[in-house]
Enzyme design. Structure first.
Site, short mmCIF file in Angstrom:
data_model
loop_
_atom_site.label_atom_id
_atom_site.label_comp_id
_atom_site.label_asym_id
_atom_site.label_seq_id
_atom_site.Cartn_x
_atom_site.Cartn_y
_atom_site.Cartn_z
N LYS A 80 -22.91 -9.69 -9.46
CA LYS A 80 -22.80 -11.07 -8.97
C LYS A 80 -21.99 -11.92 -9.95
O LYS A 80 -22.14 -11.76 -11.18
CB LYS A 80 -24.21 -11.63 -8.79
N SER A 155 -29.03 -17.00 -3.14
CA SER A 155 -27.64 -17.16 -3.55
C SER A 155 -26.89 -15.84 -3.72
O SER A 155 -25.66 -15.84 -3.81
CB SER A 155 -27.59 -17.94 -4.86
N SER A 179 -33.45 -15.80 -4.57
CA SER A 179 -32.05 -15.42 -4.42
C SER A 179 -31.78 -13.93 -4.35
O SER A 179 -30.66 -13.52 -4.06
CB SER A 179 -31.21 -16.04 -5.55
#
Length: 475
Positions: A80, A155, A179
């Site tokens: 990420k 997220s 997330s």
């Protein structure tokens, strides 16, 4: 058999076994993952930085090595974009941070590399990694492989979309309020949010330390297509690093629990109402666990809504103090409007009240700890409705409430630092299209292994949804 499937569909166990037996090479596995990325990522925008050259070089080095490097030898993964990877930008989905070049790898990246994993790309996140949807001005919107009728979640939306579409076998993500679990739920993936201190965390590029509550609630983890792959990969992720002085150096597997493991099962919706397909998913999970020999009992955990409400309000209060200026200066109008609505639905604590709520965190954690002595696992809803559509959290009070406002089962686990996983147990046939429905399994502190054991027991009776997804994508 694994050999009958395309390489990009192989599990982590298939890959490490296949390479060990000489049936495939790390280069072949990497090429297959990169080819899949080339085929499907243009329609998903899950991976926003392609690391093909670096990945192929690393794969060739693994193939030339004398024996396997580690338990993830040759397994393709993604990282990420809010975590440091040496020489690359840690953007956190913010245009102003596009040149925030990492001087070194974060511990989670080092641990994956040490285990032999090959990083093939970096995945998208929401702006400031603080939204249940994934879109930002720098990298654009990430789409769900099930279709544009569902948000990819956030997220870690890029991670969830990528791994379920077959771009890499494992996807790194992180979780401060959901997330990892929101994208897993949205895309039909499997994840376990580790407990506090389980996986070392630190970004070498950071300019200041995070707030104390952010340190206490945020964790690093993985999103996968099966619980089995998490059992294979998570032990490598928990290796210690001195940059995280609060890392807990415990072995992956804890002591056995005598007798059938008791599971507290709740359908509590906190008055918001629960969609019938969510009820179906919960009951399917409960039945699977009962069939596997778990003692499933309908019982309410302590102070669940209060724990989640106070936890999220306390976190938002800290974020308002420490991140507020950056949000106003560098954030888009969209993210600021969402935060304004967060603050209306979860009013901030101020001054002494904030300090008192931080202290009260121990009270909630103690109550949960005592409850988990009797019930080592807790089966709960995750979202109370099927996952929302892309951009729904921008639709005022109702949109924010649907996306985050009723997610107390998520927030509670972060506030008290407990591990919690998400697994799909039902595919809803909705008018707008098919949609996976996930449930949450929380557990005792530092017993992620118990959660994944339960998830594997469920998978033995309710197979992972990835095969159905791939058929749907080809239709």
């Amino acid at each position: 058999m694994a050999l009958e499937k395309p390489l990009w569909q192989w599990s982590a166990r298939d890959i490490t076994h296949g390479i060990g037996m000489g049936k495939v090479t790390a280069v072949q596995v990497t090429e297959a993952a990169l080819s899949r990325m080339q085929d499907v990522n243009p329609g998903l925008n899950a991976v926003v930085e392609n690391l093909a050259d670096q990945a192929l070089s690393e794969a060739a080095a693994l193939d030339a090595a004398d024996g396997p490097r580690g338990p993830l030898h040759g397994v393709p993964v993604t990282i990420k974009v809010n975590v440091d990877q040496k020489g690359l930008a840690t953007t956190n989905g913010v245009a102003a941070f596009a040149q925030n070049i990492a001087p070194d790898d974060a511990p989670v990246v080092k641990n994956l590399k040490k285990a032999g994993a090959i990083i093939i790309g970096r995945t998208n996140t929401s702006e400031f990694s603080f939204r249940a949807d994934t879109e930002n001005a720098l990298h654009g919107r990430t789409y769900n492989p099930w279709g544009k009728h569902i948000s990819a979640g956030g997220s870690s939306g890029g991670a969830g979309s990528a791994v379920m579409a077959g771009i890499g076998t494992l996807a790194h993500g992180n979780d401060i309020g959901g997330s990892l679990r929101f994208p897993a739920s949205a895309n039909g993936a499997v994840t376990v949010k580790p407990g506090l201190g389980r996986v070392p965390a630190w970004n070498p590029s950071q300019k200041a330390e995070r707030g104390m509550l952010a340190q206490s609630m945020s964790v690093q983890g993985l999103i996968a297509r099966s619980a089995a792959d998490l059992q294979t990969s998570m032990p490598a992720l928990i290796a210690g690093d001195p940059h995280d002085p609060f890392h807990v150096p415990l072995p992956w597997r804890g002591a056995d629990i005598a007798g059938p493991i008791r599971v507290a099962f709740t359908k509590s919706d906190f008055g918001f109402g629960m969609h019938p397909d969510v009820t179906t998913a919960l009951e399917a999970a409960a039945a699977a666990l009962s069939d596997a020999g778990y003692a499933v009992e309908e019982v309410e955990p302590p102070l669940a809504q209060e724990t989640g409400d106070v936890g999220y309000r306390t976190l938002l209060s800290e974020v308002h103090t420490l991140m507020g200026p950056d949000l106003r200066q560098h954030g888009s109008g969209d993210i600021n409007s969402i935060f304004d609505e967060y603050h209306r639905q979860f009013p901030l604590f101020h001054g002494a009240e904030q300090v008192k709520m931080l202290a009260k965190r121990t009270y909630y954690a103690r109550e949960w700890s005592l409850f988990l002595e009797d019930y080592p696992l807790v089966l709960t809803p995750f979202l109370l409705q099927p996952f929302f559509s892309a951009g729904h959290d921008l639709q005022g009070a109702e949109g924010v409430r649907d996306a985050l406002g009723h997610s107390y089962w998520s927030f509670a686990m972060n506030f008290v630092g407990l591990p919690a996983g998400n697994i799909p147990t039902h595919i809803a046939d909705l008018p707008q299209g098919p949609q996976p429905i996930g449930v949450q399994i929380a557990g005792r502190r530092w017993r992620e292994d118990l959660i994944l054991d339960a998830m594997e027991a469920i998978e033995a009776r309710i197979p992972p949804v990835c095969t159905k997804l791939w058929t749907h994508m080809e239709a």
